[in-house]
Design an enzyme around this catalytic site. Sequence first.
Site, PDB file in Angstrom:
ATOM      1  N   ARG A   8       2.927  -2.566  -1.259  1.00  0.00           N
ATOM      2  CA  ARG A   8       3.840  -2.734  -1.952  1.00  0.00           C
ATOM      3  C   ARG A   8       4.545  -3.962  -0.462  1.00  0.00           C
ATOM      4  O   ARG A   8       3.354  -2.866   1.142  1.00  0.00           O
ATOM      5  CB  ARG A   8       4.681  -1.579  -2.057  1.00  0.00           C
ATOM      6  CG  ARG A   8       5.201  -1.435  -2.606  1.00  0.00           C
ATOM      7  CD  ARG A   8       5.674  -1.802  -3.945  1.00  0.00           C
ATOM      8  NE  ARG A   8       5.988  -1.366  -5.066  1.00  0.00           N
ATOM      9  CZ  ARG A   8       5.446  -1.603  -6.321  1.00  0.00           C
ATOM     10  NH1 ARG A   8       4.749  -2.026  -5.888  1.00  0.00           N
ATOM     11  NH2 ARG A   8       5.406  -0.892  -7.961  1.00  0.00           N
TER      12      ARG A   8
ATOM     13  N   GLU B 166      10.224  -9.776  -2.224  1.00  0.00           N
ATOM     14  CA  GLU B 166       9.669 -10.786  -2.962  1.00  0.00           C
ATOM     15  C   GLU B 166      10.826 -10.951  -4.001  1.00  0.00           C
ATOM     16  O   GLU B 166      11.745 -10.436  -4.328  1.00  0.00           O
ATOM     17  CB  GLU B 166       8.829  -9.404  -4.324  1.00  0.00           C
ATOM     18  CG  GLU B 166       7.079  -9.535  -2.959  1.00  0.00           C
ATOM     19  CD  GLU B 166       6.996  -8.958  -3.844  1.00  0.00           C
ATOM     20  OE1 GLU B 166       6.899  -8.290  -5.269  1.00  0.00           O
ATOM     21  OE2 GLU B 166       6.132  -7.817  -3.365  1.00  0.00           O
TER      22      GLU B 166
ATOM     23  N   HIS C 244       2.357 -11.379  -6.515  1.00  0.00           N
ATOM     24  CA  HIS C 244       2.563 -10.369  -7.148  1.00  0.00           C
ATOM     25  C   HIS C 244       1.644 -10.232  -8.756  1.00  0.00           C
ATOM     26  O   HIS C 244       2.556  -9.650  -9.029  1.00  0.00           O
ATOM     27  CB  HIS C 244       3.806 -10.120  -7.025  1.00  0.00           C
ATOM     28  CG  HIS C 244       3.765  -8.121  -6.929  1.00  0.00           C
ATOM     29  ND1 HIS C 244       5.106  -8.040  -6.704  1.00  0.00           N
ATOM     30  CD2 HIS C 244       3.044  -7.199  -7.341  1.00  0.00           C
ATOM     31  CE1 HIS C 244       4.740  -5.577  -6.662  1.00  0.00           C
ATOM     32  NE2 HIS C 244       3.124  -6.069  -7.267  1.00  0.00           N
TER      33      HIS C 244
HETATM   34  P1  NAP Z   1      -1.736   6.675  -6.537  1.00  0.00           P
HETATM   35  O1  NAP Z   1      -2.970   6.994  -7.668  1.00  0.00           O
HETATM   36  O2  NAP Z   1      -0.472   7.961  -6.585  1.00  0.00           O
HETATM   37  O3  NAP Z   1      -2.819   6.782  -4.753  1.00  0.00           O
HETATM   38  C1  NAP Z   1      -1.653   6.590  -3.881  1.00  0.00           C
HETATM   39  C2  NAP Z   1      -2.724   6.967  -2.887  1.00  0.00           C
HETATM   40  O4  NAP Z   1      -1.929   7.079  -2.061  1.00  0.00           O
HETATM   41  C3  NAP Z   1      -2.926   8.842  -2.744  1.00  0.00           C
HETATM   42  O5  NAP Z   1      -3.853   8.983  -3.125  1.00  0.00           O
HETATM   43  C4  NAP Z   1      -2.433   9.524  -1.693  1.00  0.00           C
HETATM   44  O6  NAP Z   1      -3.061  10.379  -1.292  1.00  0.00           O
HETATM   45  C5  NAP Z   1      -2.160   7.821  -0.637  1.00  0.00           C
HETATM   46  N1  NAP Z   1      -0.666   8.164   0.390  1.00  0.00           N
HETATM   47  C6  NAP Z   1       0.276   8.570   0.037  1.00  0.00           C
HETATM   48  N2  NAP Z   1       0.925   8.775   1.041  1.00  0.00           N
HETATM   49  C7  NAP Z   1       0.749   7.916   1.686  1.00  0.00           C
HETATM   50  C8  NAP Z   1       0.386   8.021   2.714  1.00  0.00           C
HETATM   51  N3  NAP Z   1       2.173   8.301   3.577  1.00  0.00           N
HETATM   52  N4  NAP Z   1      -0.866   7.352   3.863  1.00  0.00           N
HETATM   53  C9  NAP Z   1      -1.480   7.272   3.547  1.00  0.00           C
HETATM   54  N5  NAP Z   1      -1.760   7.371   2.570  1.00  0.00           N
HETATM   55  C10 NAP Z   1      -0.893   7.871   1.615  1.00  0.00           C
HETATM   56  O7  NAP Z   1      -1.366   5.579  -7.411  1.00  0.00           O
HETATM   57  P2  NAP Z   1      -2.081   4.074  -7.291  1.00  0.00           P
HETATM   58  O8  NAP Z   1      -1.810   4.149  -8.813  1.00  0.00           O
HETATM   59  O9  NAP Z   1      -3.589   3.764  -7.103  1.00  0.00           O
HETATM   60  O10 NAP Z   1      -1.974   3.276  -7.294  1.00  0.00           O
HETATM   61  C11 NAP Z   1      -0.686   2.744  -6.070  1.00  0.00           C
HETATM   62  C12 NAP Z   1       0.130   2.260  -5.409  1.00  0.00           C
HETATM   63  O11 NAP Z   1      -0.294   0.282  -5.576  1.00  0.00           O
HETATM   64  C13 NAP Z   1       1.204   1.763  -6.053  1.00  0.00           C
HETATM   65  O12 NAP Z   1       1.944   3.037  -5.675  1.00  0.00           O
HETATM   66  C14 NAP Z   1       1.775   0.547  -6.194  1.00  0.00           C
HETATM   67  O13 NAP Z   1       2.616   1.052  -5.536  1.00  0.00           O
HETATM   68  C15 NAP Z   1       0.438  -0.307  -6.209  1.00  0.00           C
HETATM   69  N6  NAP Z   1       1.089  -1.269  -6.900  1.00  0.00           N
HETATM   70  C16 NAP Z   1       0.711  -2.590  -6.452  1.00  0.00           C
HETATM   71  C17 NAP Z   1       0.205  -3.009  -7.860  1.00  0.00           C
HETATM   72  C18 NAP Z   1       0.065  -4.887  -7.652  1.00  0.00           C
HETATM   73  O14 NAP Z   1       1.065  -5.289  -8.713  1.00  0.00           O
HETATM   74  N7  NAP Z   1       0.352  -5.972  -6.364  1.00  0.00           N
HETATM   75  C19 NAP Z   1       0.034  -2.956  -8.919  1.00  0.00           C
HETATM   76  C20 NAP Z   1       0.164  -1.328  -9.468  1.00  0.00           C
HETATM   77  C21 NAP Z   1      -0.064  -1.039  -8.491  1.00  0.00           C
HETATM   78  P3  NAP Z   1      -2.120  11.952  -0.636  1.00  0.00           P
HETATM   79  O15 NAP Z   1      -0.848  11.902  -1.273  1.00  0.00           O
HETATM   80  O16 NAP Z   1      -3.363  12.522  -0.367  1.00  0.00           O
HETATM   81  O17 NAP Z   1      -2.007  11.125   0.774  1.00  0.00           O
END
Ligand code: NAP
Length: 312
Positions: A231, A260, A278
Amino acid sequence: MDKAPVLLLAPLPEFLLQPLLAAYECHDYFHAKDKDALLAGVGAQIRGIVMAGGSVSPVALLERLPNLQIISVFGVGYDGVPVDWCRAHGVRVTNTPDVLTEDVADTASALVLMTSRNLIMANRFLQAGAWLKGPFPLAHAVRGKLAGIVGLGRIGKAIAHRLEAHGMRVAYHGRARQDVTWDYFDSLLELAKAADFLIVACPGGAATRHLVNVDVLAALGAKGTLINIARGSVVDEAALIAALQSGMIRGAGLDVFENEPQVPQALMDCENAVLLPHLGSGTHETRRAMAALVVDNLAAHFGGKALLTPVC
Ligand code: NAP
Protein backbone atom coordinates in the site's frame (compact mmCIF):
# COMPACT_ATOMS: atom_id res chain seq x y z
CA MET A 1 -37.99 -13.71 -1.74
CA ASP A 2 -36.97 -10.06 -1.21
CA LYS A 3 -33.48 -9.18 -2.34
CA ALA A 4 -31.22 -7.91 0.45
CA PRO A 5 -30.27 -4.22 -0.08
CA VAL A 6 -26.52 -3.81 -0.65
CA LEU A 7 -24.43 -0.64 -0.98
CA LEU A 8 -21.67 -0.54 -3.62
CA LEU A 9 -18.76 1.67 -2.51
CA ALA A 10 -16.54 1.16 -5.56
CA PRO A 11 -16.81 0.88 -9.35
CA LEU A 12 -16.99 -2.88 -10.00
CA PRO A 13 -16.24 -4.94 -13.12
CA GLU A 14 -19.25 -6.33 -15.02
CA PHE A 15 -18.41 -9.91 -14.04
CA LEU A 16 -18.94 -8.93 -10.40
CA LEU A 17 -21.69 -6.37 -10.90
CA GLN A 18 -24.00 -8.69 -12.86
CA PRO A 19 -24.25 -11.49 -10.26
CA LEU A 20 -24.67 -8.86 -7.54
CA LEU A 21 -27.53 -7.19 -9.46
CA ALA A 22 -29.16 -10.59 -9.95
CA ALA A 23 -29.06 -11.51 -6.25
CA TYR A 24 -29.33 -8.18 -4.39
CA GLU A 25 -31.02 -4.81 -4.47
CA CYS A 26 -27.84 -2.85 -5.32
CA HIS A 27 -27.43 0.84 -4.52
CA ASP A 28 -24.51 2.55 -6.25
CA TYR A 29 -23.02 4.81 -3.59
CA PHE A 30 -19.80 5.35 -5.54
CA HIS A 31 -21.50 6.94 -8.56
CA ALA A 32 -24.37 8.60 -6.64
CA LYS A 33 -24.41 12.38 -7.21
CA ASP A 34 -26.17 13.02 -3.89
CA LYS A 35 -24.69 10.47 -1.49
CA ASP A 36 -26.40 12.05 1.50
CA ALA A 37 -29.83 11.70 -0.13
CA LEU A 38 -29.08 8.08 -1.04
CA LEU A 39 -28.22 7.28 2.59
CA ALA A 40 -31.25 9.21 3.88
CA GLY A 41 -33.44 7.12 1.55
CA VAL A 42 -32.06 3.59 1.91
CA GLY A 43 -29.44 3.71 4.70
CA ALA A 44 -31.70 2.08 7.26
CA GLN A 45 -32.38 -0.90 4.97
CA ILE A 46 -28.81 -1.61 3.83
CA ARG A 47 -27.60 -5.05 5.00
CA GLY A 48 -24.39 -5.44 3.02
CA ILE A 49 -21.52 -3.41 1.59
CA VAL A 50 -19.31 -4.34 -1.35
CA MET A 51 -16.11 -2.31 -1.65
CA ALA A 52 -12.70 -2.59 -3.29
CA GLY A 53 -9.34 -3.11 -1.57
CA GLY A 54 -8.44 0.52 -2.16
CA SER A 55 -11.76 2.02 -1.02
CA VAL A 56 -12.71 3.26 2.44
CA SER A 57 -15.80 2.70 4.60
CA PRO A 58 -15.47 5.30 7.38
CA VAL A 59 -17.26 4.91 10.71
CA ALA A 60 -19.33 8.03 9.92
CA LEU A 61 -20.80 6.17 6.92
CA LEU A 62 -21.30 2.86 8.77
CA GLU A 63 -23.14 4.63 11.59
CA ARG A 64 -25.81 5.58 9.03
CA LEU A 65 -26.43 1.90 8.24
CA PRO A 66 -28.05 0.54 11.44
CA ASN A 67 -28.93 -2.83 9.86
CA LEU A 68 -25.57 -3.49 8.23
CA GLN A 69 -24.50 -7.13 8.63
CA ILE A 70 -21.56 -7.68 6.30
CA ILE A 71 -18.79 -5.85 4.42
CA SER A 72 -17.30 -7.80 1.52
CA VAL A 73 -13.98 -6.45 0.24
CA PHE A 74 -13.05 -7.14 -3.40
CA GLY A 75 -9.35 -7.40 -2.52
CA VAL A 76 -7.16 -8.90 0.21
CA GLY A 77 -6.17 -5.60 1.88
CA TYR A 78 -8.93 -4.36 4.19
CA ASP A 79 -7.11 -1.32 5.58
CA GLY A 80 -10.08 0.82 4.44
CA VAL A 81 -12.42 -1.00 6.85
CA PRO A 82 -12.63 -0.01 10.56
CA VAL A 83 -12.38 -3.65 11.67
CA ASP A 84 -12.48 -2.94 15.43
CA TRP A 85 -15.69 -0.96 14.97
CA CYS A 86 -17.17 -3.79 12.89
CA ARG A 87 -16.23 -6.37 15.52
CA ALA A 88 -17.80 -4.24 18.26
CA HIS A 89 -21.00 -3.77 16.23
CA GLY A 90 -21.37 -7.35 15.03
CA VAL A 91 -20.64 -6.51 11.38
CA ARG A 92 -18.86 -9.34 9.56
CA VAL A 93 -15.97 -8.54 7.21
CA THR A 94 -14.67 -10.70 4.35
CA ASN A 95 -11.90 -10.28 1.77
CA THR A 96 -10.36 -12.22 -1.14
CA PRO A 97 -7.05 -13.74 0.03
CA ASP A 98 -5.01 -16.45 -1.73
CA VAL A 99 -6.62 -16.21 -5.19
CA LEU A 100 -4.53 -13.10 -6.00
CA THR A 101 -1.25 -14.12 -4.33
CA GLU A 102 0.55 -15.49 -7.42
CA ASP A 103 -0.28 -12.53 -9.69
CA VAL A 104 0.83 -9.97 -7.10
CA ALA A 105 4.06 -11.91 -6.53
CA ASP A 106 4.61 -11.98 -10.32
CA THR A 107 4.21 -8.19 -10.35
CA ALA A 108 6.76 -7.78 -7.53
CA SER A 109 9.35 -9.98 -9.22
CA ALA A 110 8.73 -8.20 -12.53
CA LEU A 111 9.47 -4.90 -10.75
CA VAL A 112 12.73 -6.36 -9.38
CA LEU A 113 13.82 -7.32 -12.91
CA MET A 114 12.55 -4.12 -14.53
CA THR A 115 14.47 -1.94 -12.05
CA SER A 116 17.68 -4.01 -11.94
CA ARG A 117 17.96 -4.41 -15.72
CA ASN A 118 16.60 -0.93 -16.61
CA LEU A 119 14.06 -2.57 -18.92
CA ILE A 120 11.72 0.43 -19.26
CA MET A 121 14.65 2.70 -20.22
CA ALA A 122 15.88 0.03 -22.63
CA ASN A 123 12.50 -0.08 -24.34
CA ARG A 124 12.46 3.72 -24.67
CA PHE A 125 16.07 3.64 -25.93
CA LEU A 126 15.19 1.24 -28.74
CA GLN A 127 11.98 3.06 -29.71
CA ALA A 128 13.87 6.37 -29.86
CA GLY A 129 16.29 4.85 -32.40
CA ALA A 130 19.25 5.18 -30.02
CA TRP A 131 20.37 1.54 -30.61
CA LEU A 132 21.47 2.58 -34.13
CA LYS A 133 24.07 4.83 -32.50
CA GLY A 134 25.40 2.36 -29.91
CA PRO A 135 24.57 -0.28 -27.29
CA PHE A 136 22.37 0.22 -24.24
CA PRO A 137 24.39 0.84 -21.01
CA LEU A 138 25.07 -2.17 -18.78
CA ALA A 139 22.67 -2.83 -15.91
CA HIS A 140 22.88 -4.88 -12.68
CA ALA A 141 22.41 -8.65 -12.19
CA VAL A 142 19.97 -9.89 -9.53
CA ARG A 143 21.67 -13.23 -8.81
CA GLY A 144 23.48 -13.31 -5.49
CA LYS A 145 21.75 -10.10 -4.33
CA LEU A 146 19.73 -9.95 -1.10
CA ALA A 147 15.97 -9.46 -1.28
CA GLY A 148 14.68 -8.12 2.06
CA ILE A 149 10.96 -8.75 2.34
CA VAL A 150 8.92 -6.58 4.70
CA GLY A 151 5.86 -8.69 5.61
CA LEU A 152 6.41 -12.37 4.88
CA GLY A 153 2.75 -13.35 4.46
CA ARG A 154 1.05 -15.17 1.60
CA ILE A 155 2.33 -12.70 -1.02
CA GLY A 156 5.72 -12.16 0.65
CA LYS A 157 6.43 -15.91 0.61
CA ALA A 158 5.36 -16.23 -3.03
CA ILE A 159 7.74 -13.37 -3.89
CA ALA A 160 10.55 -15.07 -1.95
CA HIS A 161 10.16 -18.32 -3.92
CA ARG A 162 10.21 -16.46 -7.23
CA LEU A 163 13.31 -14.43 -6.34
CA GLU A 164 15.15 -17.55 -5.15
CA ALA A 165 14.50 -18.98 -8.61
CA HIS A 166 16.36 -15.92 -9.95
CA GLY A 167 19.36 -16.83 -7.77
CA MET A 168 18.69 -14.18 -5.12
CA ARG A 169 19.14 -14.60 -1.37
CA VAL A 170 16.12 -13.86 0.83
CA ALA A 171 15.68 -12.37 4.31
CA TYR A 172 12.61 -10.87 5.94
CA HIS A 173 11.27 -8.54 8.60
CA GLY A 174 7.92 -8.85 10.36
CA ARG A 175 6.53 -8.56 13.83
CA ALA A 176 7.55 -12.14 14.61
CA ARG A 177 10.02 -14.78 13.43
CA GLN A 178 8.40 -17.52 11.33
CA ASP A 179 9.17 -21.20 10.88
CA VAL A 180 11.03 -20.69 7.58
CA THR A 181 14.66 -21.08 6.52
CA TRP A 182 15.09 -17.45 5.42
CA ASP A 183 17.00 -15.10 7.77
CA TYR A 184 14.83 -13.05 10.13
CA PHE A 185 15.64 -9.41 11.00
CA ASP A 186 13.73 -8.04 13.97
CA SER A 187 14.95 -4.56 12.93
CA LEU A 188 13.70 -3.08 9.67
CA LEU A 189 16.69 -0.71 9.66
CA GLU A 190 19.14 -3.63 9.83
CA LEU A 191 17.28 -5.44 7.01
CA ALA A 192 17.40 -2.28 4.89
CA LYS A 193 21.16 -1.96 5.54
CA ALA A 194 21.74 -5.53 4.37
CA ALA A 195 19.29 -5.62 1.45
CA ASP A 196 19.89 -4.83 -2.23
CA PHE A 197 16.12 -4.87 -2.81
CA LEU A 198 13.74 -3.93 0.01
CA ILE A 199 10.35 -5.36 -0.95
CA VAL A 200 7.26 -4.13 0.90
CA ALA A 201 4.46 -6.74 1.17
CA CYS A 202 2.83 -6.01 4.55
CA PRO A 203 -0.71 -4.64 5.10
CA GLY A 204 -1.48 -0.92 4.92
CA GLY A 205 -3.35 1.07 7.58
CA ALA A 206 -2.42 3.08 10.65
CA ALA A 207 -0.08 0.44 12.12
CA THR A 208 2.27 0.47 9.13
CA ARG A 209 1.91 4.10 8.01
CA HIS A 210 5.32 5.43 6.85
CA LEU A 211 7.09 2.30 8.14
CA VAL A 212 9.53 2.96 5.29
CA ASN A 213 10.72 6.45 6.24
CA VAL A 214 13.83 8.52 5.52
CA ASP A 215 15.90 6.50 8.02
CA VAL A 216 15.00 3.21 6.31
CA LEU A 217 15.76 4.71 2.89
CA ALA A 218 19.12 6.02 4.15
CA ALA A 219 19.91 2.53 5.49
CA LEU A 220 18.99 0.99 2.12
CA GLY A 221 21.43 3.43 0.57
CA ALA A 222 22.86 3.86 -2.92
CA LYS A 223 23.19 0.08 -3.45
CA GLY A 224 19.47 -0.38 -2.83
CA THR A 225 16.15 -0.41 -4.64
CA LEU A 226 12.74 -0.12 -2.98
CA ILE A 227 9.88 -2.25 -4.33
CA ASN A 228 6.34 -1.58 -3.02
CA ILE A 229 3.38 -3.77 -4.01
CA ALA A 230 1.62 -3.39 -0.62
CA ARG A 231 0.00 0.00 0.00
CA GLY A 232 1.24 3.53 -0.73
CA SER A 233 0.66 4.47 2.92
CA VAL A 234 3.50 2.19 4.08
CA VAL A 235 6.13 4.41 2.41
CA ASP A 236 6.78 8.10 3.12
CA GLU A 237 6.36 9.15 -0.51
CA ALA A 238 7.89 12.63 -0.08
CA ALA A 239 10.99 11.08 1.52
CA LEU A 240 11.13 8.49 -1.27
CA ILE A 241 11.00 11.16 -4.00
CA ALA A 242 13.85 13.07 -2.30
CA ALA A 243 15.86 9.83 -1.97
CA LEU A 244 15.38 9.04 -5.68
CA GLN A 245 16.29 12.59 -6.73
CA SER A 246 19.44 12.77 -4.60
CA GLY A 247 20.66 9.24 -5.37
CA MET A 248 20.33 8.27 -1.69
CA ILE A 249 18.83 5.02 -3.10
CA ARG A 250 19.44 3.53 -6.53
CA GLY A 251 15.86 3.13 -7.65
CA ALA A 252 12.26 2.16 -6.93
CA GLY A 253 9.60 -0.09 -8.43
CA LEU A 254 6.12 0.91 -7.26
CA ASP A 255 2.66 -0.52 -7.89
CA VAL A 256 0.97 1.56 -5.17
CA PHE A 257 0.98 5.23 -4.15
CA GLU A 258 -0.11 7.38 -1.23
CA ASN A 259 -2.92 9.21 -3.04
CA GLU A 260 -4.02 6.93 -5.91
CA PRO A 261 -4.68 7.53 -8.73
CA GLN A 262 -2.79 10.79 -8.21
CA VAL A 263 0.96 10.26 -8.66
CA PRO A 264 3.21 13.27 -7.96
CA GLN A 265 4.83 14.69 -11.10
CA ALA A 266 8.15 14.73 -9.21
CA LEU A 267 7.92 10.93 -8.88
CA MET A 268 6.99 10.52 -12.55
CA ASP A 269 10.05 12.61 -13.44
CA CYS A 270 12.42 10.18 -11.63
CA GLU A 271 14.10 8.11 -14.34
CA ASN A 272 15.25 5.62 -11.67
CA ALA A 273 11.63 4.72 -10.78
CA VAL A 274 9.35 2.19 -12.50
CA LEU A 275 5.71 3.07 -11.79
CA LEU A 276 2.69 0.82 -12.34
CA PRO A 277 -1.02 1.77 -11.92
CA HIS A 278 -1.88 -0.62 -9.04
CA LEU A 279 -2.20 -3.67 -11.30
CA GLY A 280 -0.78 -6.30 -8.94
CA SER A 281 -3.84 -8.56 -9.17
CA GLY A 282 -4.99 -7.18 -12.52
CA THR A 283 -5.50 -10.26 -14.67
CA HIS A 284 -8.76 -11.65 -16.09
CA GLU A 285 -8.21 -14.92 -14.25
CA THR A 286 -7.51 -13.46 -10.82
CA ARG A 287 -10.10 -10.69 -10.86
CA ARG A 288 -12.79 -13.25 -11.82
CA ALA A 289 -11.69 -15.55 -8.99
CA MET A 290 -11.82 -12.58 -6.58
CA ALA A 291 -15.31 -11.68 -7.85
CA ALA A 292 -16.50 -15.26 -7.32
CA LEU A 293 -15.22 -15.13 -3.74
CA VAL A 294 -17.11 -11.87 -3.06
CA VAL A 295 -20.32 -13.41 -4.42
CA ASP A 296 -19.83 -16.69 -2.54
CA ASN A 297 -19.09 -14.94 0.77
CA LEU A 298 -22.25 -12.84 0.47
CA ALA A 299 -24.32 -15.90 -0.48
CA ALA A 300 -22.90 -17.82 2.49
CA HIS A 301 -23.72 -14.97 4.87
CA PHE A 302 -27.26 -14.37 3.64
CA GLY A 303 -27.79 -18.15 3.43
CA GLY A 304 -26.89 -18.52 7.11
CA LYS A 305 -23.64 -20.41 6.41
CA ALA A 306 -20.03 -19.87 7.53
CA LEU A 307 -18.03 -17.33 5.53
CA LEU A 308 -15.39 -18.75 3.18
CA THR A 309 -12.78 -16.10 4.02
CA PRO A 310 -13.72 -14.26 7.20
CA VAL A 311 -11.69 -11.33 8.52
CA CYS A 312 -14.05 -11.01 11.48
P1 NAP B 1 -0.88 -11.57 4.74
O1 NAP B 1 -0.79 -12.99 4.35
O2 NAP B 1 -1.75 -11.17 5.87
O3 NAP B 1 0.62 -11.06 5.00
C1 NAP B 1 0.93 -9.85 5.59
C2 NAP B 1 2.26 -10.01 6.30
O4 NAP B 1 2.66 -8.73 6.80
C3 NAP B 1 2.21 -10.97 7.49
O5 NAP B 1 3.22 -11.92 7.34
C4 NAP B 1 2.48 -10.08 8.70
O6 NAP B 1 3.36 -10.79 9.56
C5 NAP B 1 3.22 -8.90 8.09
N1 NAP B 1 3.05 -7.69 8.89
C6 NAP B 1 1.96 -7.23 9.52
N2 NAP B 1 2.24 -6.09 10.15
C7 NAP B 1 3.54 -5.82 9.92
C8 NAP B 1 4.42 -4.80 10.31
N3 NAP B 1 4.01 -3.80 11.11
N4 NAP B 1 5.69 -4.85 9.88
C9 NAP B 1 6.12 -5.84 9.09
N5 NAP B 1 5.34 -6.86 8.70
C10 NAP B 1 4.06 -6.84 9.10
O7 NAP B 1 -1.36 -10.67 3.51
P2 NAP B 1 -1.08 -10.92 1.95
O8 NAP B 1 -2.19 -11.68 1.36
O9 NAP B 1 0.32 -11.39 1.77
O10 NAP B 1 -1.22 -9.39 1.43
C11 NAP B 1 -0.32 -8.40 1.89
C12 NAP B 1 -0.76 -7.02 1.45
O11 NAP B 1 -0.51 -6.85 0.06
C13 NAP B 1 -2.26 -6.72 1.58
O12 NAP B 1 -2.60 -6.31 2.90
C14 NAP B 1 -2.50 -5.65 0.55
O13 NAP B 1 -2.46 -4.37 1.12
C15 NAP B 1 -1.34 -5.81 -0.42
N6 NAP B 1 -1.81 -6.18 -1.76
C16 NAP B 1 -1.53 -5.39 -2.83
C17 NAP B 1 -1.98 -5.75 -4.10
C18 NAP B 1 -1.67 -4.94 -5.33
O14 NAP B 1 -2.44 -4.98 -6.27
N7 NAP B 1 -0.55 -4.24 -5.37
C19 NAP B 1 -2.76 -6.89 -4.26
C20 NAP B 1 -3.02 -7.67 -3.16
C21 NAP B 1 -2.55 -7.31 -1.90
P3 NAP B 1 3.39 -10.56 11.12
O15 NAP B 1 1.94 -10.53 11.54
O16 NAP B 1 4.18 -11.71 11.65
O17 NAP B 1 4.10 -9.26 11.33
